[in-house]
Design a protein around this motif. Structure first.
Motif, PDB file in Angstrom:
ATOM      1  N   ARG A   4       0.843  -1.202   0.000  1.00 39.24           N
ATOM      2  CA  ARG A   4       0.000   0.000   0.000  1.00 39.24           C
ATOM      3  C   ARG A   4       0.876   1.249   0.000  1.00 39.24           C
ATOM      4  O   ARG A   4       1.855   1.317   0.743  1.00 39.24           O
ATOM      5  CB  ARG A   4      -0.871  -0.022   1.251  1.00 39.24           C
ATOM      6  CG  ARG A   4      -1.881   1.079   1.323  1.00 39.24           C
ATOM      7  CD  ARG A   4      -3.212   0.538   0.916  1.00 39.24           C
ATOM      8  NE  ARG A   4      -4.204   1.595   0.980  1.00 39.24           N
ATOM      9  CZ  ARG A   4      -5.288   1.588   0.254  1.00 39.24           C
ATOM     10  NH1 ARG A   4      -5.505   0.600  -0.557  1.00 39.24           N
ATOM     11  NH2 ARG A   4      -6.154   2.544   0.346  1.00 39.24           N
ATOM     12  N   TYR A  15      -1.889  10.407  -3.522  1.00 37.20           N
ATOM     13  CA  TYR A  15      -2.190   9.034  -3.934  1.00 37.20           C
ATOM     14  C   TYR A  15      -2.401   8.186  -2.694  1.00 37.20           C
ATOM     15  O   TYR A  15      -1.700   8.347  -1.696  1.00 37.20           O
ATOM     16  CB  TYR A  15      -1.051   8.436  -4.775  1.00 37.20           C
ATOM     17  CG  TYR A  15      -1.363   7.033  -5.257  1.00 37.20           C
ATOM     18  CD1 TYR A  15      -2.172   6.818  -6.354  1.00 37.20           C
ATOM     19  CD2 TYR A  15      -0.881   5.920  -4.577  1.00 37.20           C
ATOM     20  CE1 TYR A  15      -2.485   5.533  -6.781  1.00 37.20           C
ATOM     21  CE2 TYR A  15      -1.184   4.634  -4.996  1.00 37.20           C
ATOM     22  CZ  TYR A  15      -1.992   4.449  -6.097  1.00 37.20           C
ATOM     23  OH  TYR A  15      -2.314   3.178  -6.514  1.00 37.20           O
ATOM     24  N   GLY A  17      -3.343   4.021  -2.442  1.00 38.85           N
ATOM     25  CA  GLY A  17      -3.829   2.806  -3.076  1.00 38.85           C
ATOM     26  C   GLY A  17      -2.781   1.709  -3.114  1.00 38.85           C
ATOM     27  O   GLY A  17      -1.671   1.868  -2.609  1.00 38.85           O
ATOM     28  N   ASP A  18      -3.169   0.595  -3.718  1.00 38.41           N
ATOM     29  CA  ASP A  18      -2.290  -0.567  -3.821  1.00 38.41           C
ATOM     30  C   ASP A  18      -1.316  -0.393  -4.978  1.00 38.41           C
ATOM     31  O   ASP A  18      -1.663   0.160  -6.026  1.00 38.41           O
ATOM     32  CB  ASP A  18      -3.105  -1.842  -4.034  1.00 38.41           C
ATOM     33  CG  ASP A  18      -3.925  -2.213  -2.818  1.00 38.41           C
ATOM     34  OD1 ASP A  18      -3.499  -1.893  -1.696  1.00 38.41           O
ATOM     35  OD2 ASP A  18      -5.008  -2.815  -2.990  1.00 38.41           O
ATOM     36  N   ILE A  19      -0.100  -0.886  -4.771  1.00 38.53           N
ATOM     37  CA  ILE A  19       0.937  -0.805  -5.797  1.00 38.53           C
ATOM     38  C   ILE A  19       1.702  -2.118  -5.862  1.00 38.53           C
ATOM     39  O   ILE A  19       1.592  -2.964  -4.973  1.00 38.53           O
ATOM     40  CB  ILE A  19       1.934   0.350  -5.515  1.00 38.53           C
ATOM     41  CG1 ILE A  19       2.627   0.140  -4.161  1.00 38.53           C
ATOM     42  CG2 ILE A  19       1.243   1.693  -5.587  1.00 38.53           C
ATOM     43  CD1 ILE A  19       3.851   1.023  -3.954  1.00 38.53           C
ATOM     44  N   TYR A  51       5.923   4.838  -9.253  1.00 39.56           N
ATOM     45  CA  TYR A  51       5.251   3.687  -8.660  1.00 39.56           C
ATOM     46  C   TYR A  51       4.451   2.957  -9.717  1.00 39.56           C
ATOM     47  O   TYR A  51       3.963   3.546 -10.676  1.00 39.56           O
ATOM     48  CB  TYR A  51       4.380   4.090  -7.467  1.00 39.56           C
ATOM     49  CG  TYR A  51       3.352   5.166  -7.725  1.00 39.56           C
ATOM     50  CD1 TYR A  51       2.026   4.833  -7.986  1.00 39.56           C
ATOM     51  CD2 TYR A  51       3.697   6.517  -7.686  1.00 39.56           C
ATOM     52  CE1 TYR A  51       1.077   5.820  -8.212  1.00 39.56           C
ATOM     53  CE2 TYR A  51       2.757   7.505  -7.904  1.00 39.56           C
ATOM     54  CZ  TYR A  51       1.444   7.143  -8.167  1.00 39.56           C
ATOM     55  OH  TYR A  51       0.504   8.127  -8.398  1.00 39.56           O
ATOM     56  N   THR A  52       4.360   1.635  -9.548  1.00 38.18           N
ATOM     57  CA  THR A  52       3.676   0.780 -10.510  1.00 38.18           C
ATOM     58  C   THR A  52       2.414   0.233  -9.875  1.00 38.18           C
ATOM     59  O   THR A  52       2.463  -0.386  -8.805  1.00 38.18           O
ATOM     60  CB  THR A  52       4.587  -0.382 -10.948  1.00 38.18           C
ATOM     61  OG1 THR A  52       5.802   0.161 -11.476  1.00 38.18           O
ATOM     62  CG2 THR A  52       3.904  -1.222 -12.011  1.00 38.18           C
ATOM     63  N   THR A  53       1.282   0.495 -10.524  1.00 36.89           N
ATOM     64  CA  THR A  53      -0.008  -0.020 -10.080  1.00 36.89           C
ATOM     65  C   THR A  53      -0.458  -1.094 -11.059  1.00 36.89           C
ATOM     66  O   THR A  53       0.229  -1.373 -12.050  1.00 36.89           O
ATOM     67  CB  THR A  53      -1.060   1.102 -10.048  1.00 36.89           C
ATOM     68  OG1 THR A  53      -1.300   1.529 -11.394  1.00 36.89           O
ATOM     69  CG2 THR A  53      -0.591   2.290  -9.212  1.00 36.89           C
ATOM     70  N   GLN A  58       3.226   5.151 -12.848  1.00 29.71           N
ATOM     71  CA  GLN A  58       2.858   6.535 -12.557  1.00 29.71           C
ATOM     72  C   GLN A  58       4.098   7.208 -11.999  1.00 29.71           C
ATOM     73  O   GLN A  58       4.987   6.551 -11.460  1.00 29.71           O
ATOM     74  CB  GLN A  58       1.744   6.583 -11.499  1.00 29.71           C
ATOM     75  CG  GLN A  58       0.537   5.737 -11.804  1.00 29.71           C
ATOM     76  CD  GLN A  58      -0.317   6.312 -12.907  1.00 29.71           C
ATOM     77  OE1 GLN A  58      -0.407   7.526 -13.056  1.00 29.71           O
ATOM     78  NE2 GLN A  58      -0.934   5.452 -13.685  1.00 29.71           N
TER      79      GLN A  58
END
Length: 80
Positions: A4, A15, A17-19, A51-53, A58
């Protein structure tokens, strides 16, 4: 994904969220944080946080701040 990320600026939450992973400009050089990373607190230099979702990569440009990692939660307190 069970890592997270929360990026907080003085103005807003940029931001939350999950990554999959996040790369930050640490004061001793950039480093990547993956799931089950050891707990750490580090100062951040000006640079780019990437960061990679599930939807892809992103990035956000920062002028400095701090990162804290504990129990698969990454908290960034940064200035843009």
């Amino acid at each position: 994904m069970s890592l997270r990320l929360k990026i907080v600026t003085p103005e807003r939450v940029a931001y939350d969220g999950d990554i999959v992973s996040v790369s930050v400009p640490g004061s001793s050089g950039s480093f990547e944080i993956l799931e089950n990373h050891a707990p750490i607190i580090s100062a951040l230099d000006p640079g780019t946080v990437e960061y990679t979702t599930a939807g892809g990569k992103q990035e956000i440009h920062i002028s400095g701040g701090f990162v804290e990692v504990k129990k698969n939660e990454v908290s960034l307190c940064v200035e843009l």
